[in-house]
Design a protein around this motif. Structure first.
Motif, PDB file in Angstrom:
ATOM      1  N   TYR A   1      -8.376  30.934 -15.338  1.00  9.24           N
ATOM      2  CA  TYR A   1      -8.142  29.966 -16.415  1.00  9.24           C
ATOM      3  C   TYR A   1      -9.483  29.687 -17.079  1.00  9.24           C
ATOM      4  O   TYR A   1     -10.135  28.681 -16.828  1.00  9.24           O
ATOM      5  N   HIS A   2      -9.896  30.619 -17.947  1.00 10.07           N
ATOM      6  CA  HIS A   2     -11.269  30.567 -18.447  1.00 10.07           C
ATOM      7  C   HIS A   2     -11.424  29.752 -19.732  1.00 10.07           C
ATOM      8  O   HIS A   2     -12.499  29.776 -20.344  1.00 10.07           O
ATOM      9  N   SER A   3     -10.382  29.023 -20.089  1.00  2.82           N
ATOM     10  CA  SER A   3     -10.579  27.923 -21.028  1.00  2.82           C
ATOM     11  C   SER A   3     -11.467  26.869 -20.366  1.00  2.82           C
ATOM     12  O   SER A   3     -12.192  26.133 -21.058  1.00  2.82           O
ATOM     13  N   ILE A   4     -11.433  26.812 -19.041  1.00  2.00           N
ATOM     14  CA  ILE A   4     -12.203  25.800 -18.297  1.00  2.00           C
ATOM     15  C   ILE A   4     -13.710  25.967 -18.488  1.00  2.00           C
ATOM     16  O   ILE A   4     -14.394  25.023 -18.890  1.00  2.00           O
ATOM     17  N   PRO A   5     -14.300  27.144 -18.232  1.00  2.00           N
ATOM     18  CA  PRO A   5     -15.742  27.266 -18.480  1.00  2.00           C
ATOM     19  C   PRO A   5     -16.121  27.083 -19.946  1.00  2.00           C
ATOM     20  O   PRO A   5     -17.225  26.611 -20.241  1.00  2.00           O
ATOM     21  N   VAL A   6     -15.228  27.419 -20.876  1.00  2.00           N
ATOM     22  CA  VAL A   6     -15.527  27.208 -22.292  1.00  2.00           C
ATOM     23  C   VAL A   6     -15.692  25.719 -22.580  1.00  2.00           C
ATOM     24  O   VAL A   6     -16.626  25.298 -23.280  1.00  2.00           O
ATOM     25  N   ILE A   7     -14.806  24.899 -22.015  1.00  2.00           N
ATOM     26  CA  ILE A   7     -14.890  23.454 -22.211  1.00  2.00           C
ATOM     27  C   ILE A   7     -16.148  22.890 -21.555  1.00  2.00           C
ATOM     28  O   ILE A   7     -16.884  22.101 -22.154  1.00  2.00           O
ATOM     29  N   VAL A   8     -16.413  23.311 -20.338  1.00  5.52           N
ATOM     30  CA  VAL A   8     -17.573  22.795 -19.603  1.00  5.52           C
ATOM     31  C   VAL A   8     -18.871  23.235 -20.273  1.00  5.52           C
ATOM     32  O   VAL A   8     -19.819  22.447 -20.400  1.00  5.52           O
ATOM     33  N   ASP A   9     -18.925  24.468 -20.729  1.00  4.60           N
ATOM     34  CA  ASP A   9     -20.102  24.960 -21.436  1.00  4.60           C
ATOM     35  C   ASP A   9     -20.390  24.091 -22.656  1.00  4.60           C
ATOM     36  O   ASP A   9     -21.537  23.698 -22.908  1.00  4.60           O
ATOM     37  N   ALA A  10     -19.341  23.782 -23.408  1.00  2.00           N
ATOM     38  CA  ALA A  10     -19.515  22.935 -24.594  1.00  2.00           C
ATOM     39  C   ALA A  10     -20.050  21.562 -24.210  1.00  2.00           C
ATOM     40  O   ALA A  10     -20.990  21.049 -24.832  1.00  2.00           O
ATOM     41  N   TYR A  11     -19.466  20.970 -23.174  1.00  2.00           N
ATOM     42  CA  TYR A  11     -19.878  19.619 -22.769  1.00  2.00           C
ATOM     43  C   TYR A  11     -21.304  19.620 -22.234  1.00  2.00           C
ATOM     44  O   TYR A  11     -22.104  18.728 -22.553  1.00  2.00           O
ATOM     45  N   GLN A  12     -21.651  20.623 -21.439  1.00  2.00           N
ATOM     46  CA  GLN A  12     -23.003  20.722 -20.872  1.00  2.00           C
ATOM     47  C   GLN A  12     -24.058  20.856 -21.969  1.00  2.00           C
ATOM     48  O   GLN A  12     -25.214  20.470 -21.781  1.00  2.00           O
ATOM     49  N   LYS A  13     -23.652  21.399 -23.115  1.00  2.00           N
ATOM     50  CA  LYS A  13     -24.595  21.614 -24.214  1.00  2.00           C
ATOM     51  C   LYS A  13     -24.547  20.495 -25.252  1.00  2.00           C
ATOM     52  O   LYS A  13     -25.073  20.653 -26.357  1.00  2.00           O
ATOM     53  N   GLY A  14     -23.914  19.397 -24.903  1.00  2.00           N
ATOM     54  CA  GLY A  14     -23.962  18.223 -25.761  1.00  2.00           C
ATOM     55  C   GLY A  14     -22.948  18.190 -26.877  1.00  2.00           C
ATOM     56  O   GLY A  14     -23.028  17.341 -27.767  1.00  2.00           O
ATOM     57  N   ILE A  15     -21.974  19.092 -26.865  1.00  2.17           N
ATOM     58  CA  ILE A  15     -20.936  19.094 -27.900  1.00  2.17           C
ATOM     59  C   ILE A  15     -19.881  18.063 -27.508  1.00  2.17           C
ATOM     60  O   ILE A  15     -19.289  18.143 -26.431  1.00  2.17           O
ATOM     61  N   ARG A  16     -19.644  17.107 -28.383  1.00  3.36           N
ATOM     62  CA  ARG A  16     -18.820  15.944 -28.022  1.00  3.36           C
ATOM     63  C   ARG A  16     -17.637  15.705 -28.964  1.00  3.36           C
ATOM     64  O   ARG A  16     -17.054  14.625 -28.949  1.00  3.36           O
TER      65      ARG A  16
END
Length: 746
Positions: free
Chosen positions: A410-425
């Protein structure tokens, strides 16, 4: 006389300065001129050469009409026959769908009533030659040899523009075939209506990979329709509209003393009315083509590279181009779009996107978008969360809002986490976290076994090793989001579960292997080179050699399972030097781009060369990354060693050629590899730049000798996203021999 000559020379000097200034200010072709859309249209690249804009709703492109694996995009460079030009295409996937709403110009009346079972029987097909074919970002042109018609295509965000130039005094006609289909696609219900002298509209409902695909369209012609023939299920209809499983039309036009016929086509997943709203009424072909080039030039200008080798610029900017054609805009101009259950919803304050090839793109394509188009990343996340609202599970691989359930994890999960870790809000973080947690705690797709045993037993589910390793990574990503949101119990739970890879590591062989539900016995007999495509196998589209390295979340612990850095690096080196023999009677065609057993043509291999960094031998990463860059990409149509997969193959090149790679794509860090360019400038938001310089770099000088970051010694093999977006200069000094002291400190 002397003064007159001086005056003339002065005038010429002023004029030449003005001309030079004008040229410098015109940057319309400074980046797009390096892009060759034909790269990847040969071999197994599966790209299309047609016209689109960055993340455009339409991809108007030629269709050869062949239903084979290498024609997944509708087009393959080896072909010389075109069946028409349809408006939706997939870039570089392994499964063929779309090719909706086919248009084809012709110069004579044709019999469309005959049943056709192959391309050879299509009465409107034509030969063409690559000599008379051109493609550039946002435009495409080909000369049809049989009717002698020149076809030009371009596109805006939601409208395709066709221009057909007929021979003088020829009949001017256009075929529309809504029954046309390739590969898995099949029309279920279609309709055509002639609305007035200039306008037709219709719809195409189909099934295939996307089981419930509904496309509505409107087309406006630049000349009045003088005659029309409508057909439903191969029968001529006398009315102005036709409906059936297979509808088609032949339209004829008054010449008006002009050889050119233009047509604008807009689509919608919702309705004909929305398609009309999406139609660019004011713009014409030339203006749209020029604007498409400018839009692409702006998108490509996000990264500027300096090198004396033009072929490297061609490979790089074509890769940067391919990395920005997907995902595609799905919501209409008014925000509406259709969901898989036929709900019509409205994207408020975001654009909905489709064509989410997440098994491929989570690795490098989605992380690249956090640099190139961070404003679109939150829209992609919101698109996935809208899917979750309906299905109560995050998407796997969505096409036209349909879940294809293709590939593992379910690799929508790392896409979401990557965005959040990089400050995308620009999305609801709490909702996103709940979606991730609910997804990983349900029982579909082997998660019931994963929860029961801590891994997936091979005797209970095919591809058990790959699925276990990918669920372990997804768990790690959920843990990082839980930690960021201060959900400590969840953090500990998912972090512990993310060590599932430990169950499957066989210390005797050094491979990840299928284990029985008894927790002790391995799947025997075992051959690490054996491949069986997608069934009765422990590995997805590959073998044990290619899939045993997927522990990007905890490489240090993975190395410890091998007992030492030396054992680990010896096995990792063997991956690249082992013979390239693949055994088995049903070998996956996706195993391509082989260097030893390393398969660059398929995504599971993409992070592997960077793992030497964690074992104290970064010079090996530098060697193998440069070898991959040099051998797996070129400027021919066969320039990709495997499926482009919606930008992932190209994103690997973009990152790696700059000297960076997101080995663990949700960590917010990039591994250091081997930069190929003398200078790279990443143009960031807020007018900041991050510059990567490689002093003395050449085809032989690919080893890092030393490095500084903003003038301070830099002696590590990773750099964070946060450091990059601050702006600055990362300066490498390169050499022909490895410096075995650089980058080995923890």
């Amino acid at each position: 006389m002397k003064n007159f000559i001086l005056l003339v020379l002065f005038a010429i000097l002023i004029a030449s300065c003005k001309i030079k200034t004008y040229k410098n200010n015109s940057k319309a072709n400074i980046f797009v001129k390096y892009v060759d859309p034909f790269i990847g249209t040969g071999g197994h690249g599966h790209t299309y050469p047609g016209a689109t804009v960055p993340f455009g709703m339409l991809q108007v492109s030629p269709d050869n009409g062949i239903s084979n694996w290498d024609w997944c995009s509708g087009y393959h460079y080896s072909d010389s026959i075109v069946s028409g030009f349809s408006h939706l295409h997939l870039s570089g996937t392994g499964i063929g769908d779309l090719a909706d709403i086919l248009f084809m110009p012709t110069n004579k009346k044709l019999d469309l009533t005959a049943q056709t079972t192959s391309r050879d029987q299509l009465p409107y097909k034509s030969k063409y030659s690559h000599v008379n074919e051109k493609a550039a970002p946002g435009s495409y042109q080909v000369f049809l040899e049989d009717p002698k018609i020149n076809v030009e295509l371009t596109s805006s965000l939601r409208t395709a523009f066709h221009r057909y130039t007929f021979a003088k005094n020829d009949k001017q006609s256009v075929i529309i075939d809504l029954g046309f289909a390739i590969n898995w696609d099949k029309a279920l219900r279609t309709g055509l209506t002639i609305e007035d002298q200039y306008t037709i509209s219709g719809y195409r409902f189909s099934t295939g990979w996307a089981k419930n695909q509904k496309v509505f369209f409107v087309a406006k012609f630049s000349k009045p329709i003088s005659e029309s023939v409508l057909l439903a299920n191969k029968q001529v209809i006398t009315a102005n509209s036709a409906e059936g499983e297979n509808t088609a039309a032949q339209l004829f036009f008054d010449t008006n003393n002009s050889e050119e016929l233009d047509v604008k086509v807009a689509l919608s997943s919702v309705s004909v009315a929305n398609a009309k709203d999406n139609l660019d009424e004011k713009d014409d072909f030339n203006k749209t083509k020029s604007e498409a080039a400018k839009i692409w030039n702006s998108a490509l200008s996000k990264i500027e590279v300096k090198t004396p080798t033009d072929s490297l610029k061609t490979i790089f900017y074509t890769a940067l181009f391919h990395a920005q054609v997907a995902p595609v805009t799905y919501s209409d101009k008014n925000g509406q779009f259709r969901k898989e259950d036929d709900q019509i919803v409205t994207a408020k304050d975001y654009t909905a996107y489709s064509t989410l090839s997440l098994w491929d793109t989570f690795r490098a394509e989605n992380p690249l978008l956090t640099l190139l188009a961070p404003e679109k990343v939150s829209d992609i996340v919101n698109s996935m969360l809208q899917y979750y609202d309906t299905k109560k599970i995050l998407p796997v691989w969505t096409l036209y809002a349909n879940e294809t359930n293709t590939m593992t994890g379910y690799h929508s999960i790392p896409v979401i986490v990557d965005a959040y870790q990089k400050g995308i809000r620009g999305f609801d973080a709490e909702k996103a976290y709940q979606a991730m947690k609910v997804t990983m705690m349900q029982d579909q797709r082997g998660l019931n076994y994963y929860k029961t045993y801590g891994y997936i037993p091979y005797n209970l589910l095919d591809e058990s090793v790959t699925i276990t390793l990918e669920y372990a990574y997804d768990d790690w990503c959920v843990a990082q989001m839980a930690k960021a949101l201060e959900k400590n119990e969840d953090y500990e739970f998912f972090l512990n579960r993310s060590k599932a890879y430990r169950y499957l590591f066989d210390p005797k062989t050094g491979f990840m292997r299928g284990k029985s539900q008894d927790g002790k016995s391995w799947n025997e007999p075992f051959d690490p080179k054996h491949s069986n495509h997608r069934e009765h196998t422990d590995y997805t589209e590959g073998n044990a050699w290619q899939h045993s390295w997927f522990v990007p979340q905890n490489v240090d612990d993975f190395i410890s399972l091998h007992k030492s850095n030396e054992v680990f690096t010896k096995r990792l080196e063997q991956l690249f030097t082992e013979s390239s023999e693949i055994t088995g009677s049903n070998i996956s065609a996706d195993i391509s781009g082989l260097i030893g057993q390393y398969a660059h043509g398929n995504e599971p291999s993409h992070h592997i060369a960077y793992m030497f960094n964690h074992a104290g031998q970064p010079w090996r990463t530098q060697y193998w990354v440069r070898h991959i860059l040099d051998t797996q990409y070129n400027t021919t149509p066969n320039g990709l060693s495997g499926n482009e997969d919606c930008g992932q193959m190209s994103a690997w090149y973009v990152f790696s050629s700059m000297g960076l790679y997101p080995m663990n794509p949700a960590s917010g860090e990039y591994e250091i590899g081997s930069p190929i360019f003398e200078k790279v400038t990443i143009n960031l938001q807020d007018a900041k730049t991050f510059v990567i310089e490689a002093e003395k770099v050449s085809d032989k000088n690919f080893y890092i000798q030393s490095a500084t970051l903003n003038g301070v010694e830099f002696n590590q093999t990773a750099i964070s996203h946060k450091e990059i977006v601050k702006g600055g200069i990362l300066h490498f000094v390169m050499g022909a021999e490895p410096n075995k002291n650089w980058g080995i400190k923890k």
